[in-house]
Write a protein that holds these residues in place. Structure first.
Motif, short mmCIF file in Angstrom:
data_model
loop_
_atom_site.label_atom_id
_atom_site.label_comp_id
_atom_site.label_asym_id
_atom_site.label_seq_id
_atom_site.Cartn_x
_atom_site.Cartn_y
_atom_site.Cartn_z
N MET A 1 63.60 66.47 -119.21
CA MET A 1 64.56 65.41 -118.87
C MET A 1 63.80 64.10 -118.63
O MET A 1 62.78 64.10 -117.98
N SER A 2 64.31 62.99 -119.18
CA SER A 2 63.61 61.71 -119.05
C SER A 2 63.75 61.15 -117.64
O SER A 2 64.84 61.11 -117.08
N LYS A 3 62.63 60.75 -117.08
CA LYS A 3 62.66 60.19 -115.73
C LYS A 3 63.14 58.75 -115.75
O LYS A 3 62.95 58.05 -116.75
N LYS A 4 63.69 58.32 -114.60
CA LYS A 4 64.03 56.90 -114.43
C LYS A 4 63.12 56.33 -113.36
O LYS A 4 63.02 56.89 -112.27
N ILE A 5 62.48 55.23 -113.69
CA ILE A 5 61.48 54.65 -112.78
C ILE A 5 61.77 53.17 -112.63
O ILE A 5 62.01 52.47 -113.63
N THR A 6 61.73 52.68 -111.39
CA THR A 6 61.87 51.24 -111.18
C THR A 6 60.56 50.67 -110.67
O THR A 6 59.91 51.27 -109.80
N ILE A 7 60.18 49.55 -111.24
CA ILE A 7 58.95 48.88 -110.84
C ILE A 7 59.33 47.61 -110.08
O ILE A 7 60.07 46.77 -110.60
N ILE A 8 58.85 47.51 -108.86
CA ILE A 8 59.14 46.35 -108.03
C ILE A 8 58.01 45.34 -108.22
O ILE A 8 56.87 45.60 -107.85
N GLY A 9 58.34 44.19 -108.82
CA GLY A 9 57.32 43.17 -109.08
C GLY A 9 57.36 42.78 -110.55
O GLY A 9 57.76 43.59 -111.40
N ASP A 10 56.96 41.53 -110.82
CA ASP A 10 57.00 41.08 -112.22
C ASP A 10 55.64 40.49 -112.65
O ASP A 10 55.57 39.66 -113.53
N GLY A 11 54.57 40.94 -112.00
CA GLY A 11 53.23 40.48 -112.37
C GLY A 11 52.68 41.26 -113.56
O GLY A 11 53.39 42.04 -114.20
N ALA A 12 51.38 41.05 -113.82
CA ALA A 12 50.75 41.67 -114.98
C ALA A 12 50.73 43.20 -114.86
O ALA A 12 51.05 43.92 -115.81
N MET A 13 50.38 43.73 -113.67
CA MET A 13 50.29 45.19 -113.52
C MET A 13 51.67 45.83 -113.60
O MET A 13 51.82 46.93 -114.14
N ALA A 14 52.68 45.15 -113.05
CA ALA A 14 54.06 45.66 -113.15
C ALA A 14 54.43 45.77 -114.62
O ALA A 14 54.99 46.78 -115.08
N THR A 15 54.08 44.75 -115.39
CA THR A 15 54.50 44.70 -116.78
C THR A 15 53.76 45.73 -117.64
O THR A 15 54.38 46.42 -118.44
N VAL A 16 52.44 45.85 -117.45
CA VAL A 16 51.73 46.86 -118.27
C VAL A 16 52.18 48.27 -117.89
O VAL A 16 52.26 49.15 -118.75
N SER A 17 52.50 48.50 -116.61
CA SER A 17 53.00 49.82 -116.21
C SER A 17 54.33 50.10 -116.92
O SER A 17 54.57 51.21 -117.41
N ALA A 18 55.18 49.09 -116.95
CA ALA A 18 56.48 49.25 -117.62
C ALA A 18 56.28 49.57 -119.11
O ALA A 18 56.94 50.46 -119.67
N LEU A 19 55.35 48.86 -119.75
CA LEU A 19 55.11 49.09 -121.18
C LEU A 19 54.61 50.51 -121.42
O LEU A 19 55.06 51.20 -122.33
N LEU A 20 53.67 50.97 -120.58
CA LEU A 20 53.11 52.32 -120.72
C LEU A 20 54.22 53.38 -120.55
O LEU A 20 54.35 54.30 -121.35
N LEU A 21 55.01 53.21 -119.48
CA LEU A 21 56.01 54.23 -119.17
C LEU A 21 57.14 54.23 -120.20
O LEU A 21 57.63 55.29 -120.60
N GLU A 22 57.54 53.05 -120.66
CA GLU A 22 58.60 52.97 -121.68
C GLU A 22 58.12 53.63 -122.96
O GLU A 22 58.85 54.37 -123.62
N ASN A 23 56.83 53.39 -123.28
CA ASN A 23 56.26 53.97 -124.49
C ASN A 23 56.21 55.49 -124.43
O ASN A 23 56.23 56.16 -125.46
N LYS A 24 56.16 56.04 -123.20
CA LYS A 24 56.17 57.50 -123.05
C LYS A 24 57.60 58.05 -123.03
O LYS A 24 57.80 59.24 -122.82
N GLY A 25 58.58 57.18 -123.19
CA GLY A 25 59.96 57.64 -123.30
C GLY A 25 60.74 57.63 -122.00
O GLY A 25 61.87 58.13 -121.94
N TYR A 26 60.17 57.07 -120.93
CA TYR A 26 60.90 57.02 -119.66
C TYR A 26 61.83 55.81 -119.63
O TYR A 26 61.62 54.83 -120.34
N SER A 27 62.82 55.91 -118.76
CA SER A 27 63.77 54.80 -118.61
C SER A 27 63.25 53.89 -117.49
O SER A 27 63.12 54.31 -116.34
N VAL A 28 62.89 52.67 -117.84
CA VAL A 28 62.17 51.79 -116.90
C VAL A 28 62.97 50.53 -116.58
O VAL A 28 63.54 49.89 -117.47
N THR A 29 63.00 50.20 -115.30
CA THR A 29 63.59 48.93 -114.85
C THR A 29 62.52 48.14 -114.11
O THR A 29 61.79 48.70 -113.28
N ILE A 30 62.43 46.84 -114.42
CA ILE A 30 61.56 45.95 -113.64
C ILE A 30 62.47 45.13 -112.72
O ILE A 30 63.43 44.50 -113.19
#
Ligand code: 13P
Length: 338
Positions: A1-30
């Motif tokens: 089952m695909s996980k849903k993850i929210t990232i709090i923050g809009d800096g560089a680390m928040a964004t690369v984390s979102a890219l990595l997790l989205e690429n692995k098929g997770y549902s990501v919100t920044i």
């Protein structure tokens, strides 16, 4: 089952984390704190301030509304600079569901309270009766612009809750990003914060063209002093000698684009702190954290001469060259000669 993850923050680390997790098929919100900037990112599908040149896939959701941030989410990532963690989580606390685990990427110590990021979150949530949840930190040599290019990197996921650390490991791990687990949350978080202090000093040596011998000496004596503090506070020595200790220290002290090293380099070249901070995108965590680490050294009665000299350069107008001379002319003690 695909996980849903929210990232709090809009800096560089928040964004690369979102890219990595989205690429692995997770549902990501920044979730971003600034509605105008979040709207701009929704429009352009790019984080032009902190990670320019990388398209945000349409599947990554962006919001600045607290009640939309946590809908059906499996866990949350805190990617907010340390000195803003308190304000941001105070704003989010009402909307935060009970028991939702939080993993922190922040690397600093809050000034005045001397709390680590996961402790700040607990401090905000406790009075509201909302502290009952698993907390973790993810830390290691992880400069964002390299992660954005999917270059090989390693980090530690540290938590008192071994199952949550394992979940983070499985969620983030990929063929180019290797995630280890560690039960020493205090040590991993403290090592990530204190290495930024040493990286500022390393940058100063670069700016002064003090040479590679000087920089290697600084790294090894810097590691010795942050490890001394860590041990006094109850961290494990192994953590400081591992990837989130010496590993992240080396990366931050050598990274050409690193904020802390770059800030130090500019100061070494004679520029003023405020001008330097204005010119660096994002937050230079090591600057406020230097004050906090100095206070921790006083509280735990730990000798931290590099931190002490750096604090004088940053906040008391000591010339960086004088700082080096102060360190080099300290009295010799037999047990310190290594
Ligand atoms: P800077 O904040 O100095 O860019 O360092 C990033 C980092 O923590 C690397 O692991």
């Amino acid at each position: 089952m695909s996980k849903k993850i929210t990232i709090i923050g809009d800096g560089a680390m928040a964004t690369v984390s979102a890219l990595l997790l989205e690429n692995k098929g997770y549902s990501v919100t920044i979730w971003g704190a600034f509605a105008d900037y979040t709207a701009e990112m929704i429009q352009t599908r790019e984080n032009s301030r902190y990670l320019p040149g990388y398209k945000l896939p349409d599947a990554i959701k962006l919001t600045s509304e607290s009640d939309r941030a946590f809908r059906d989410v499996d866990f949350v990532i805190n990617a907010v600079p340390t000195q803003y963690v308190r304000t941001v989580w105070s704003r989010l606390a009402d909307a935060l569901p009970a028991g939702l685990p939080i993993a922190s990427l922040s690397k600093g110590i809050e000034t005045d309270t001397l709390l680590r990021p996961t402790q700040i979150i607990t401090d905000v949530l406790s009075p509201l009766g909302k502290q009952e949840r698993s907390l973790a930190c993810i830390s290691g040599p992880s400069v964002a612009d390299e992660l954005a290019k999917c270059l090989p990197a390693t980090v530690c996921a540290a938590s008192d809750d071994a199952d949550f650390a394992k979940e983070l490991q499985e969620t983030f791990n990929t063929h180019w990003f290797r995630v280890y687990t560690n039960s020493d949350l205090l040590g991993v978080e403290l090592a990530g914060a204190t290495k930024n202090v040493i990286a500022l000093a390393a940058g100063m040596l670069d700016g002064l063209q003090a040479g590679i011998n000087a920089k290697s000496a600084l790294l090894s004596r810097g590691l010795a002093e942050i490890t001394r503090l860590g041990l006094a506070m109850g961290a494990s020595q192994e953590t400081f000698f591992g990837i989130s200790g010496v590993g992240d220290l080396a990366t931050t002290c050598f990274s050409p684009t690193g904020r802390n090293r770059t800030c130090g380099e500019q100061l070494g070249r004679g520029r003023k702190l405020d001008d330097v901070l204005d010119a660096i995108p994002g937050i230079v965590e090591g600057v406020p954290t230097t004050k906090s680490v100095l206070q921790l050294s006083e509280k735990f009665k730990i000798e931290m001469p590099i931190t002490e000299a750096l604090n004088m350069v940053l906040f008391q107008g000591l010339d960086p060259l004088e700082g080096i001379s102060k360190l080099m002319s300290r009295g010799l003690k037999a047990e310190q000669i290594r």
